[in-house]
Design an enzyme around this catalytic site. Structure first.
Site, PDB file in Angstrom:
ATOM      1  NE  ARG A  15      -1.118   2.438   2.956  1.00  0.00           N
ATOM      2  CZ  ARG A  15      -0.682   3.237   3.737  1.00  0.00           C
ATOM      3  NH1 ARG A  15      -0.496   4.490   2.927  1.00  0.00           N
ATOM      4  NH2 ARG A  15       0.240   3.320   4.182  1.00  0.00           N
ATOM      5  CG  ASP A  16       3.541   4.034   3.101  1.00  0.00           C
ATOM      6  OD1 ASP A  16       3.340   5.234   2.245  1.00  0.00           O
ATOM      7  OD2 ASP A  16       3.314   4.584   4.024  1.00  0.00           O
ATOM      8  CG  HIS A 206       4.441   5.079   9.640  1.00  0.00           C
ATOM      9  ND1 HIS A 206       3.676   3.792   8.604  1.00  0.00           N
ATOM     10  CD2 HIS A 206       4.114   5.503   8.046  1.00  0.00           C
ATOM     11  CE1 HIS A 206       3.344   4.063   7.375  1.00  0.00           C
ATOM     12  NE2 HIS A 206       3.736   5.144   6.591  1.00  0.00           N
ATOM     13  CG  HIS A 208       7.925   7.779   5.263  1.00  0.00           C
ATOM     14  ND1 HIS A 208       7.201   7.125   3.793  1.00  0.00           N
ATOM     15  CD2 HIS A 208       6.347   7.750   6.077  1.00  0.00           C
ATOM     16  CE1 HIS A 208       6.220   6.848   4.214  1.00  0.00           C
ATOM     17  NE2 HIS A 208       5.859   6.967   5.353  1.00  0.00           N
ATOM     18  CB  CYS A 239       3.058  10.476   1.281  1.00  0.00           C
ATOM     19  SG  CYS A 239       1.267  11.120   0.935  1.00  0.00           S
ATOM     20  CG  ASN A 248       7.131   3.476   4.339  1.00  0.00           C
ATOM     21  OD1 ASN A 248       6.008   3.051   3.303  1.00  0.00           O
ATOM     22  ND2 ASN A 248       6.106   4.083   5.375  1.00  0.00           N
TER      23      ASN A 248
HETATM   24  P1  HMG Z   1     -13.281  14.187  -2.136  1.00  0.00           P
HETATM   25  O1  HMG Z   1     -13.078  15.089  -3.136  1.00  0.00           O
HETATM   26  O2  HMG Z   1     -13.557  14.431  -0.960  1.00  0.00           O
HETATM   27  O3  HMG Z   1     -14.644  13.732  -1.904  1.00  0.00           O
HETATM   28  O4  HMG Z   1     -11.797  13.129  -1.494  1.00  0.00           O
HETATM   29  P2  HMG Z   1     -16.280  12.945  -2.782  1.00  0.00           P
HETATM   30  O5  HMG Z   1     -17.117  12.646  -1.777  1.00  0.00           O
HETATM   31  O6  HMG Z   1     -16.370  14.856  -3.255  1.00  0.00           O
HETATM   32  O7  HMG Z   1     -15.585  11.977  -3.807  1.00  0.00           O
HETATM   33  C1  HMG Z   1     -14.318  12.176  -4.602  1.00  0.00           C
HETATM   34  C2  HMG Z   1     -14.043  11.883  -6.324  1.00  0.00           C
HETATM   35  O8  HMG Z   1     -13.672  10.628  -5.795  1.00  0.00           O
HETATM   36  C3  HMG Z   1     -15.493  11.513  -6.867  1.00  0.00           C
HETATM   37  O9  HMG Z   1     -15.128  10.682  -7.839  1.00  0.00           O
HETATM   38  C4  HMG Z   1     -15.581   9.454  -5.297  1.00  0.00           C
HETATM   39  O10 HMG Z   1     -16.939   9.072  -6.533  1.00  0.00           O
HETATM   40  C5  HMG Z   1     -14.568   9.508  -5.319  1.00  0.00           C
HETATM   41  P3  HMG Z   1     -15.644  11.536  -9.275  1.00  0.00           P
HETATM   42  O11 HMG Z   1     -17.142  11.831  -9.185  1.00  0.00           O
HETATM   43  O12 HMG Z   1     -14.936  13.029  -9.291  1.00  0.00           O
HETATM   44  O13 HMG Z   1     -15.441  11.074 -10.186  1.00  0.00           O
HETATM   45  N1  HMG Z   1     -14.948   8.563  -4.171  1.00  0.00           N
HETATM   46  C6  HMG Z   1     -13.952   7.368  -3.771  1.00  0.00           C
HETATM   47  N2  HMG Z   1     -13.716   6.621  -4.815  1.00  0.00           N
HETATM   48  C7  HMG Z   1     -13.379   5.066  -4.203  1.00  0.00           C
HETATM   49  N3  HMG Z   1     -13.020   4.405  -3.378  1.00  0.00           N
HETATM   50  C8  HMG Z   1     -13.809   5.717  -2.217  1.00  0.00           C
HETATM   51  C9  HMG Z   1     -13.654   6.954  -2.991  1.00  0.00           C
HETATM   52  N4  HMG Z   1     -14.696   8.323  -1.668  1.00  0.00           N
HETATM   53  C10 HMG Z   1     -14.653   9.199  -2.774  1.00  0.00           C
HETATM   54  N5  HMG Z   1     -13.866   5.304  -0.884  1.00  0.00           N
HETATM   55  C11 HMG Z   1     -11.644  11.357  -0.147  1.00  0.00           C
HETATM   56  C12 HMG Z   1     -12.160  12.740  -0.454  1.00  0.00           C
HETATM   57  C13 HMG Z   1     -10.782  10.659   0.432  1.00  0.00           C
HETATM   58  C14 HMG Z   1     -12.026  10.694  -1.148  1.00  0.00           C
HETATM   59  C15 HMG Z   1      -9.735  12.028  -1.533  1.00  0.00           C
HETATM   60  O14 HMG Z   1      -9.009  13.173  -1.252  1.00  0.00           O
HETATM   61  C16 HMG Z   1      -9.104  10.454  -1.538  1.00  0.00           C
HETATM   62  O15 HMG Z   1      -9.395   9.437  -1.526  1.00  0.00           O
HETATM   63  N6  HMG Z   1      -7.490  10.791  -1.443  1.00  0.00           N
HETATM   64  C17 HMG Z   1      -6.538   9.703  -1.499  1.00  0.00           C
HETATM   65  C18 HMG Z   1      -6.349  10.070   0.072  1.00  0.00           C
HETATM   66  C19 HMG Z   1      -4.657   9.077   0.059  1.00  0.00           C
HETATM   67  O16 HMG Z   1      -5.012   7.738  -0.013  1.00  0.00           O
HETATM   68  N7  HMG Z   1      -3.346   9.798   1.042  1.00  0.00           N
HETATM   69  C20 HMG Z   1      -2.307   8.128   0.681  1.00  0.00           C
HETATM   70  C21 HMG Z   1      -2.557   7.585   1.604  1.00  0.00           C
HETATM   71  S1  HMG Z   1      -2.495   8.495   3.376  1.00  0.00           S
HETATM   72  C22 HMG Z   1      -0.456   8.402   3.794  1.00  0.00           C
HETATM   73  O17 HMG Z   1      -0.013   7.747   2.494  1.00  0.00           O
HETATM   74  C23 HMG Z   1       0.376   8.227   5.663  1.00  0.00           C
HETATM   75  C24 HMG Z   1      -0.438   7.319   5.885  1.00  0.00           C
HETATM   76  O18 HMG Z   1       1.262   6.284   5.531  1.00  0.00           O
HETATM   77  C25 HMG Z   1       1.189   7.414   7.396  1.00  0.00           C
HETATM   78  C26 HMG Z   1       2.362   8.552   7.105  1.00  0.00           C
HETATM   79  O19 HMG Z   1       3.174   7.663   6.292  1.00  0.00           O
HETATM   80  O20 HMG Z   1       2.036   9.755   8.024  1.00  0.00           O
HETATM   81  C27 HMG Z   1      -1.204   6.526   6.206  1.00  0.00           C
HETATM   82 MG    MG Z   2       3.248   6.456   5.000  1.00  0.00          MG
END
Ligand code: HMG
Ligand code: MG
Length: 309
Positions: A15-16, A206, A208, A239, A248
């Site tokens: 995933r990450d 966690h 990086h 990310c 990571n």
């Molecule tokens: P939004 O624009 O506020 O929400 O996004 P929305 O409801 O208006 O939806 C936008 C679009 O996403 C729409 O599609 C929805 O249908 C779709 P469109 O009509 O534009 O074609 N949508 C979805 N599609 C599939 N599955 C869903 C879903 N929800 C909405 N569940 C949202 C809000 C959170 C969805 C968006 O901002 C998003 O997906 N962001 C991605 C976040 C992400 O994955 N980030 C990386 C992971 S975090 C990380 O890496 C940190 C971590 O490792 C820890 C660390 O290192 O610190 C965990």
């Molecule tokens: Mg991370």
């Protein structure tokens, strides 16, 4: 000095790691990677995420990955940002979900398009609904030691988000140094502060490795009693919402360090190196893992490298 007798590794590479690689791997190859990681003895693996495919195209079709992934001796988790993602995770048969909040408002907005408070309200519903279906939830906090947009982050913010995630029912909080800027004493002090609101066994770390501090940070946190460590095979990833952040800490490097200190992980380094070589072949890149590089330098084929612990 005391270290835990056993450390549980949470493998976040599928995933990450893969979410920030240039090449997108097919669900079949992602499942094969998970299979190899599980065969190496990793019992907790983050298999993908149910987020917007427009935001993170590398994680599209996580349902297909889960359908092909191994079902025994491994707990597969997926990242879920909202109830829609949870419904997809439940339909795909995930064992565990992870919700992901932040300690920085700007990062929260850029990552999931809402404030920290809004995200916590949303996650409370997601976690409650997951629990109704017998699925456990982990909580992430990003930017615990620094934010790519805001710089310094107040540790009180980390503590309050950690408390909120546990109160809503998360079984564990993972403290994410998303951009890899922390250093060991800071990391240790942060864990000590979070430990005032969370039992140590519910705190995961966690890191990086952007500034090369991740192993030292992990060691500092183990010394104060942390026993759950996130890492990514071959040090893949980063990310998409934290420009310039490295992957990571590499799982191979964590396992090597722990083995050399007689800390039990249940993981075979040989099989891990094989899994990392597989991932790197598919991604057409070199491993960021220093251990993988070292074994490769000792022998053309790291899989046939001479005996190792
Ligand atoms: P939004 O624009 O506020 O929400 O996004 P929305 O409801 O208006 O939806 C936008 C679009 O996403 C729409 O599609 C929805 O249908 C779709 P469109 O009509 O534009 O074609 N949508 C979805 N599609 C599939 N599955 C869903 C879903 N929800 C909405 N569940 C949202 C809000 C959170 C969805 C968006 O901002 C998003 O997906 N962001 C991605 C976040 C992400 O994955 N980030 C990386 C992971 S975090 C990380 O890496 C940190 C971590 O490792 C820890 C660390 O290192 O610190 C965990
Ligand atoms: Mg991370």
């Amino acid at each position: 000095m005391s270290l835990p007798a056993r450390v549980s590794i949470v493998e976040v590479g599928p995933r990450d790691g893969l979410q920030n690689e240039t090449l997108t791997l097919s669900p079949q190859i992602r499942a094969e990677l998970i299979n190899r990681l599980a065969a190496a003895g990793l019992s907790r693996i983050e298999a993908g995420s149910f987020v917007s495919p427009a935001a993170v195209p590398q994680m599209a079709h996580t349902d297909e990955t889960l359908a092909l992934a191994p079902k025994h001796n491994v707990r597969l988790s997926v990242l879920v940002p909202n109830l829609r993602g949870l419904a997809a995770a439940l339909a795909a048969g995930a064992d565990e979900i992870a919700v992901f909040a932040a300690a920085s408002e700007t990062f929260s907005k850029r990552n999931i398009n809402c404030s920290i408070e809004e995200s916590l309200a949303r996650y409370a519903e997601v976690v409650a609904e997951a629990q109704r279906h017998g699925v456990i939830a982990r909580g992430y906090i990003s930017c615990v030691l620094g934010c790519p947009y805001e710089g310094e982050v107040d540790s009180n913010r980390v503590t309050s988000v950690a408390g909120a995630l546990l109160d809503m029912g998360c079984f564990e909080v993972s403290l994410g140094d998303t951009i890899g800027v922390g250093a060991p004493l800071q990391a240790r002090r942060l864990v000590e502060r979070v430990a005032r609101v969370a039992p140590l066994e519910k705190i995961a770390v966690h890191f990086h490795d952007t500034y090369g501090q991740a192993l030292a940070n992990i060691f500092a946190c183990l010394e104060v009693g942390v026993s759950v460590v996130d890492s990514s095979i071959a040090g893949l990833g980063g990310c998409p919402f934290a420009p310039g952040a490295a992957g990571n800490v590499a799982t191979e490097d964590v396992v090597y360090m722990l083995q050399r200190m007689d800390v039990e992980t249940g993981v075979s380094l040989d099989r891990l190196l094989e899994a990392g070589a597989f991932a790197c072949r598919e991604l057409k890149r070199a491993p960021a893992s220093r251990v993988a590089q070292a074994y490769a330098a000792r022998c053309d084929n790291p899989i046939e490298a001479p005996s190792r612990r």
